[in-house]
Design a protein around this motif. Sequence first.
Motif, short mmCIF file in Angstrom:
data_model
loop_
_atom_site.label_atom_id
_atom_site.label_comp_id
_atom_site.label_asym_id
_atom_site.label_seq_id
_atom_site.Cartn_x
_atom_site.Cartn_y
_atom_site.Cartn_z
N ALA A 143 0.67 3.68 -13.45
CA ALA A 143 0.13 3.29 -12.14
C ALA A 143 0.93 3.96 -11.02
CB ALA A 143 0.13 1.78 -11.99
N ALA A 144 2.24 3.98 -11.16
CA ALA A 144 3.08 4.63 -10.15
C ALA A 144 2.82 6.14 -10.11
CB ALA A 144 4.56 4.36 -10.43
N VAL A 145 2.62 6.74 -11.28
CA VAL A 145 2.31 8.17 -11.33
C VAL A 145 0.98 8.44 -10.63
CG1 VAL A 145 1.73 10.09 -12.87
CG2 VAL A 145 3.67 8.60 -13.42
N LEU A 146 -0.02 7.63 -10.89
CA LEU A 146 -1.33 7.82 -10.26
C LEU A 146 -1.23 7.68 -8.74
CD1 LEU A 146 -3.61 5.98 -12.83
CD2 LEU A 146 -3.50 8.46 -12.40
N GLU A 147 -0.42 6.74 -8.27
CA GLU A 147 -0.22 6.59 -6.83
C GLU A 147 0.48 7.82 -6.26
OE1 GLU A 147 -0.59 5.54 -3.11
OE2 GLU A 147 -1.59 4.52 -4.77
N ALA A 148 1.47 8.34 -6.96
CA ALA A 148 2.16 9.57 -6.51
C ALA A 148 1.18 10.74 -6.47
CB ALA A 148 3.34 9.88 -7.42
N LEU A 149 0.25 10.80 -7.41
CA LEU A 149 -0.74 11.87 -7.42
C LEU A 149 -1.70 11.74 -6.25
CD1 LEU A 149 -1.52 12.16 -11.24
CD2 LEU A 149 0.02 13.59 -9.85
N ARG A 150 -2.03 10.51 -5.86
CA ARG A 150 -2.87 10.30 -4.67
C ARG A 150 -2.12 10.78 -3.41
NH1 ARG A 150 -4.87 6.14 -7.88
NH2 ARG A 150 -3.26 4.63 -7.37
N LEU A 151 -0.84 10.44 -3.34
CA LEU A 151 -0.03 10.91 -2.22
C LEU A 151 0.05 12.43 -2.22
CD1 LEU A 151 1.90 10.55 0.18
CD2 LEU A 151 3.74 10.14 -1.45
N LEU A 152 0.22 13.02 -3.38
CA LEU A 152 0.27 14.48 -3.49
C LEU A 152 -1.01 15.12 -2.97
CD1 LEU A 152 1.61 17.11 -4.49
CD2 LEU A 152 0.67 16.59 -6.76
N HIS A 153 -2.15 14.55 -3.33
CA HIS A 153 -3.44 15.09 -2.87
C HIS A 153 -3.54 15.02 -1.34
CE1 HIS A 153 -7.67 16.08 -2.88
NE2 HIS A 153 -7.88 15.03 -2.11
N ARG A 154 -3.18 13.89 -0.76
CA ARG A 154 -3.22 13.75 0.70
C ARG A 154 -2.21 14.69 1.36
NH1 ARG A 154 -3.29 8.29 -0.87
NH2 ARG A 154 -1.13 8.04 -0.20
#
Length: 147
Positions: free
Chosen positions: A103-114
């Motif tokens: 879940a933390a990795v997925l959130e970091a990936l969302r931040l990366l995309h933004r």
Amino acid sequence: MCNYCGCREFPLIGQLSEEHVEIEELAGSLRRSIGEGRHDESLALLDALLAQLGPHTATEESGLFAELRADGALTEEVDRLCAEHADIHGVLLAVDRAAPDWAAVLEALRLLHRHIDKEEHGLFPAAVIVLPLPAWDRITTDRPLTR
């Protein structure tokens, strides 16, 4: 990715934009792998992403971001983007391989995309406008492009 303003004609921005495409593709593969429960593959994709992301952010920070800071232009935005680099790397590098917090990795990936979107559609075009040509010469001369 941005392709309407011509900023990719500047060699460093062209390189960083190409790397953004590769990073986004790896991040998408990682998201899908996590979602499908393929955790061994997810760890391998995480390693591949980190291998791309580390040199990429180092190039941004030591090249374009350093020139923007030296020029005094867009300093607050550069500081925000550097903080995001630290946040993204912090999460991805801290993954416990025995019990990953996906879940933390997925959130970091969302931040990366933004984050990539902010660079492509905000910082890169603005940098082309605010940095004088000698700064671009320094970026290319002092920091040879990796591609």
